[in-house]
Structure formats: C-alpha cells, structure tokens
Design a protein around this motif. Structure first.
Motif, PDB file in Angstrom:
ATOM      1  N   UNK A  71       0.490  -1.652   0.615  1.00  0.00           N
ATOM      2  CA  UNK A  71      -0.246  -0.299   0.062  1.00  0.00           C
ATOM      3  C   UNK A  71       0.919   1.179  -0.107  1.00  0.00           C
ATOM      4  N   UNK A  72       2.110   1.283   0.483  1.00  0.00           N
ATOM      5  CA  UNK A  72       3.035   2.013   0.817  1.00  0.00           C
ATOM      6  C   UNK A  72       4.060   1.488   1.112  1.00  0.00           C
ATOM      7  N   UNK A  73       5.662   2.834   0.450  1.00  0.00           N
ATOM      8  CA  UNK A  73       6.221   2.327   0.762  1.00  0.00           C
ATOM      9  C   UNK A  73       7.268   3.363   1.823  1.00  0.00           C
ATOM     10  N   UNK A  74       7.782   3.120   2.565  1.00  0.00           N
ATOM     11  CA  UNK A  74       8.290   3.999   3.667  1.00  0.00           C
ATOM     12  C   UNK A  74       9.998   3.805   4.319  1.00  0.00           C
ATOM     13  N   UNK A  75      10.231   5.077   4.279  1.00  0.00           N
ATOM     14  CA  UNK A  75      11.525   5.260   5.348  1.00  0.00           C
ATOM     15  C   UNK A  75      12.198   6.268   5.853  1.00  0.00           C
ATOM     16  N   UNK A  76      13.042   6.147   6.272  1.00  0.00           N
ATOM     17  CA  UNK A  76      13.575   6.691   7.962  1.00  0.00           C
ATOM     18  C   UNK A  76      14.633   7.725   6.715  1.00  0.00           C
ATOM     19  N   UNK A  77      15.335   9.021   7.003  1.00  0.00           N
ATOM     20  CA  UNK A  77      16.465   9.278   5.719  1.00  0.00           C
ATOM     21  C   UNK A  77      16.283  10.957   5.818  1.00  0.00           C
ATOM     22  N   UNK A  78      17.502  11.561   6.122  1.00  0.00           N
ATOM     23  CA  UNK A  78      17.689  12.965   6.215  1.00  0.00           C
ATOM     24  C   UNK A  78      18.161  13.403   4.818  1.00  0.00           C
ATOM     25  N   UNK A  91       8.682   6.999 -10.133  1.00  0.00           N
ATOM     26  CA  UNK A  91       8.864   5.740 -11.775  1.00  0.00           C
ATOM     27  C   UNK A  91       7.891   4.919 -11.500  1.00  0.00           C
ATOM     28  N   UNK A  92       7.552   4.467 -11.027  1.00  0.00           N
ATOM     29  CA  UNK A  92       7.090   3.008  -9.994  1.00  0.00           C
ATOM     30  C   UNK A  92       5.422   3.451 -10.266  1.00  0.00           C
ATOM     31  N   UNK A  93       5.428   4.676  -9.953  1.00  0.00           N
ATOM     32  CA  UNK A  93       4.261   5.388  -9.815  1.00  0.00           C
ATOM     33  C   UNK A  93       2.918   5.240  -7.979  1.00  0.00           C
ATOM     34  N   UNK A  94       4.066   4.804  -7.082  1.00  0.00           N
ATOM     35  CA  UNK A  94       3.975   4.094  -6.407  1.00  0.00           C
ATOM     36  C   UNK A  94       3.563   5.599  -4.792  1.00  0.00           C
ATOM     37  N   UNK A  95       3.174   4.807  -4.291  1.00  0.00           N
ATOM     38  CA  UNK A  95       3.090   6.457  -2.897  1.00  0.00           C
ATOM     39  C   UNK A  95       4.240   5.800  -1.710  1.00  0.00           C
ATOM     40  N   UNK A  96       4.871   6.730  -2.059  1.00  0.00           N
ATOM     41  CA  UNK A  96       5.598   6.568  -0.219  1.00  0.00           C
ATOM     42  C   UNK A  96       5.575   7.487   0.511  1.00  0.00           C
ATOM     43  N   UNK A  97       6.316   7.635   2.058  1.00  0.00           N
ATOM     44  CA  UNK A  97       6.171   8.439   2.719  1.00  0.00           C
ATOM     45  C   UNK A  97       7.595   8.228   3.446  1.00  0.00           C
ATOM     46  N   UNK A  98       8.327   9.392   3.606  1.00  0.00           N
ATOM     47  CA  UNK A  98       9.535  10.092   3.855  1.00  0.00           C
ATOM     48  C   UNK A  98       9.585  10.418   5.072  1.00  0.00           C
ATOM     49  N   UNK A  99       9.959   9.966   6.217  1.00  0.00           N
ATOM     50  CA  UNK A  99      10.159  10.956   7.824  1.00  0.00           C
ATOM     51  C   UNK A  99      11.781  11.191   7.595  1.00  0.00           C
ATOM     52  N   UNK A 100      11.557  12.391   8.658  1.00  0.00           N
ATOM     53  CA  UNK A 100      12.742  13.092   8.043  1.00  0.00           C
ATOM     54  C   UNK A 100      12.968  13.938   9.896  1.00  0.00           C
ATOM     55  N   UNK A 101      13.771  13.938  10.482  1.00  0.00           N
ATOM     56  CA  UNK A 101      14.300  14.264  11.345  1.00  0.00           C
ATOM     57  C   UNK A 101      13.753  16.535  11.150  1.00  0.00           C
ATOM     58  N   UNK A 109      14.497  18.327   1.586  1.00  0.00           N
ATOM     59  CA  UNK A 109      13.024  18.631   2.527  1.00  0.00           C
ATOM     60  C   UNK A 109      12.824  18.517   0.319  1.00  0.00           C
ATOM     61  N   UNK A 110      13.286  20.565   0.462  1.00  0.00           N
ATOM     62  CA  UNK A 110      12.630  20.648  -0.798  1.00  0.00           C
ATOM     63  C   UNK A 110      13.037  19.370  -2.411  1.00  0.00           C
ATOM     64  N   UNK A 111      14.663  19.748  -1.886  1.00  0.00           N
ATOM     65  CA  UNK A 111      14.875  18.381  -3.071  1.00  0.00           C
ATOM     66  C   UNK A 111      14.375  16.889  -3.089  1.00  0.00           C
TER      67      UNK A 111
END
Length: 415
Positions: A71-78, A91-101, A109-111
């Motif tokens: 349903x979603x890809x998740x990562x933690x990265x700054x 590229x894959x057209x899938x949802x991603x949620x990126x957690x950042x400090x 963040x903008x990039x």
C-alpha cells in the motif's frame, strides 16, 4: 555466488529504464598527482546525485514483484536515501512516505519533494534520527506498508552491487585497487560480495571518516559494536553501527584495509576537487579520493578506481568546509591574546604580523585583570609554516597568548 552475479546483472539492466550508467572517468589531475592511473566512478552524477538510488530501486522492484502490491513504501532518512526512494516512487507510480528529522535542512526536504512529486509525503518527526526511525517503522507497520532500510537489506546490497557491475563493463583493463566509502555498509558489502563471486578481484580498500569508524571497530572487536559517539560532519557515512547483513559480508575484511580519514583533511580534498577539477562532492563522496593520500607509495604505477559516492553538497556548508581545510593545512589559527590595556599595545601586536598574515577575527572577550584584556583573534596566512615564526615573534615581544585552534571545548564556545 553465480546466482548473485546474475541477479546483479538483471538489476543493473532494469535500472536502465530509470537512468543510464554513471560515468567512469580517468582523472588526469589525480593521476599526475599520485603517479598512477586513477579513475573516478561518478555516482555523484546519478539522477539523485548519489548511488543510493540503486538500492532503493532494487528493493522496491523486488517488493512490487512479490505479488501483493504494498500500500505504501516507507523510509527514514535525512539525505540521499530519501531522495532515491522519492525518485523510485515516482518512477513506479507508487505512494511513499518519507520520515525526516525536524532538524533536516530545507534544501534536503525540498529536493526530496521535487524528486517524488505527488507520490511522496514527507513527515518531519523527531529531533534526532533514532526518533525518526522509530516513527517510520511504527507507521509502516500500522499502514501495512514496506519499510525500506538505507543499507541493512539483502535487496539494497544487491542493488548497490550494480556499481561494480557497471565498472566491469566500462573498463576492460585489469584494476589493481578499488576504493569504496563505508557508512552503513550497503555499497561496500555489495561490492565485496560481487567480487567474491568473480574469478579475480582487485585489492580492495574501504574508507570511513575518523568520527564514525563503526566497521573498523567491529572488525577489531570481532563482532558488531555501537559507537558511543559519532561526528556527523560526514553525514553520508558517519554511522554508529554497521548493518547486520552488511557486516556478515564485510567481517572477513582485514581491519588494516579499512582506512580512516580525518574530517578536516577531507575538507581540503573537497575544495581541491571543486577548485581544480570543478567536481562538486559531498563529504562522503570525497572519502575515497582523500584516502589516496595515505596510499601514495603502494598505488604508484597502479590502476585505481575510486567510487565518488555522492555530490549532494549544501553550499551553505562551504564556509565551514573552508575553515576546516585552512585549519588542517596550518593556514588558520585562533588565539586568546592577553593584551595590555595601554595606548599602542594593539598596534605593537599588529606590527608583528607578516605580509602574508591577515586578521580574520578580532573580539574582546573580557578583562582578565585591571591592566590586561583577553582578545579572541583569528589569523589566516598564505605561507605554510608561517605560524612558527609568528609565534616566535609574539613571544619575543613579550605578549602572552594561547593557541586554541585544536581545543575543541573552547573553540565550540568561542569560535
């Protein structure tokens, strides 16, 4: 192991739908400087300016091919991992949620947002990365998503190994030395695993920043350790603990083959490549080039490939990089000067400076006695070794001073 080579070859071919192979370039300047044939594998020229896109793409590909579409890809990265995930999600057209400090610079963040577009949601949680990581993993579990770690994953390791696969396709000549940076261990373990499956392999050297030598510590300990403190200046490679899956591959490496690079010396290399070659590298991306300075004798006349792992350099950091480089090269010093409170005292001191010396900082701190004042003074010079003679002149003139350039505690509060 032949299966691993085939899997990496397949992963590399699949990546061509996303980006072309990054260049492998002979660098004449470095070759002349070190009397060797030096090539740079320019991972800083990938679409997200780092190799991290490879592991992210491969791990995501494997998850999507498994049958049940997440349903979603998740990562933690700054940093680079977040940007690689964002690019692959689009590229894959899938949802991603990126957690950042919460403390992540706006530029990063903008990039990340630009690379992912409408397919990416960015959540700022935690003052420190460990807090961000916990929040990301908790969310992935609650949302029935797939958490994509930055390095501690067999699929990420396989994807990062595509760097070496490309090098073998790009350079038919035998390579004497391959030099890789080490952070969490994704690139280095993937590369060593790849070469371990080949008939022949070059001498391999791995490079860590001195403030984050988690692999070297683990090798000397005979097992994984967590560093009590880490200097985050080389933020793309300063890791407190090498990944479990990564160490399983790297544990046979000799500790002598894992080099440590001084962060201030690294800054001099960053500026050198920028000013001489026009190559913009982030601190982690310049590790392998800087390590050549410790290998001068053994690489003379040899063919070497350095992997420049990333070029996401925030130019707001440039003043700090220049400062560190000047200090390392002995061209900048900070002193606390005990200055007599009398007419002409400052002029007497300034007359001691040579024609190549410049005052870069001057600040009264407080009076240490009624007739003396403490002054913080920063001096830059273009003459290498010039401070020895300057300090001698200051002593002979009767001034009292303390060099605090390398005093981390004082410099943190005063400089």
């Amino acid at each position: 192991m032949a299966d691993f080579l085939n899997d990496v070859a397949h992963a590399t071919k699949a990546m061509r739908a996303l980006f072309p192979a990054t260049p492998l370039q002979k660098n004449e300047y470095l070759s002349d400087k070190f009397s060797a044939e030096i090539y740079l594998k320019r991972e800083d020229l990938s679409p997200v300016r780092s190799y991290k896109i490879r592991g992210a793409f491969n791990a995501m590909s494997k998850a999507l091919a498994s049958g049940d579409k997440p349903k979603v890809f998740v990562c933690a990265s700054a940093g680079n991992h977040a940007q690689g995930i964002a690019f692959a999600c689009k590229h894959f057209g899938v949802k991603g949620v990126v957690f950042m400090p919460v403390t992540t610079p706006g530029q990063k963040i903008n990039k990340t947002a630009a690379f992912g577009g409408k397919f990416i949601e960015i959540r700022l949680e935690g003052d420190y990365f460990d807090e961000t990581l916990v929040a990301a993993q908790k969310y992935a579990k609650s949302a029935d998503g797939v958490f994509l770690p930055p390095y501690d994953s067999v699929d990420v390791i396989e994807g990062q190994a595509s760097v070496v696969h490309e090098i073998r396709e790009q350079l038919s000549k035998p390579i004497d030395y391959m030099i890789f940076p080490v952070g969490g261990g994704g690139l280095s373990s993937g590369s060593l695993k790849y070469y371990g499956a080949c008939d022949t392999q070059p001498e391999i050297r791995l490079v860590e920043p001195m403030g984050g030598r988690s692999l070297h510590a683990a090798l000397e300990n005979g097992g994984l350790v967590t560093l009590p403190t880490v200097d985050n200046f080389v933020d793309g490679a300063a890791v407190a603990r090498i990944g479990d899956n990564n160490f399983e591959v790297l544990k046979q490496t000799s500790a002598d083959h894992v080099l440590g690079v001084d962060e201030n010396r690294l800054c001099a290399t960053i500026l050198e490549l920028l000013n001489v070659e026009g190559i913009v590298l982030e601190p982690a991306g310049a590790l392998t080039v800087d390590a050549l300075k410790d290998m001068t004798d053994e690489i003379a006349g040899k063919r070497i490939v350095c992997v420049t792992s990333g070029g996401n350099f925030d130019f707001e950091r440039l003043p700090d990089v220049k400062e560190r480089a000047l200090r390392f090269e002995g061209l900048k010093k900070y002193l606390i000067l005990r200055l007599p409170q009398r007419p002409g005292a400052l002029k007497d001191f300034l007359n001691l400076l040579g024609p190549e010396d410049d005052i870069a900082r001057f600040e009264y701190l407080k009076k240490s006695a009624r007739n003396f004042g403490s002054v913080l003074i920063g001096i830059e010079t273009s003459a290498k070794g010039g401070f020895e003679s300057l300090f001698d002149r200051i002593d002979k003139a009767g001034f009292t001073f303390r060099d605090i350039t390398d005093d981390e505690t004082l410099a943190e509060f005063l400089v």
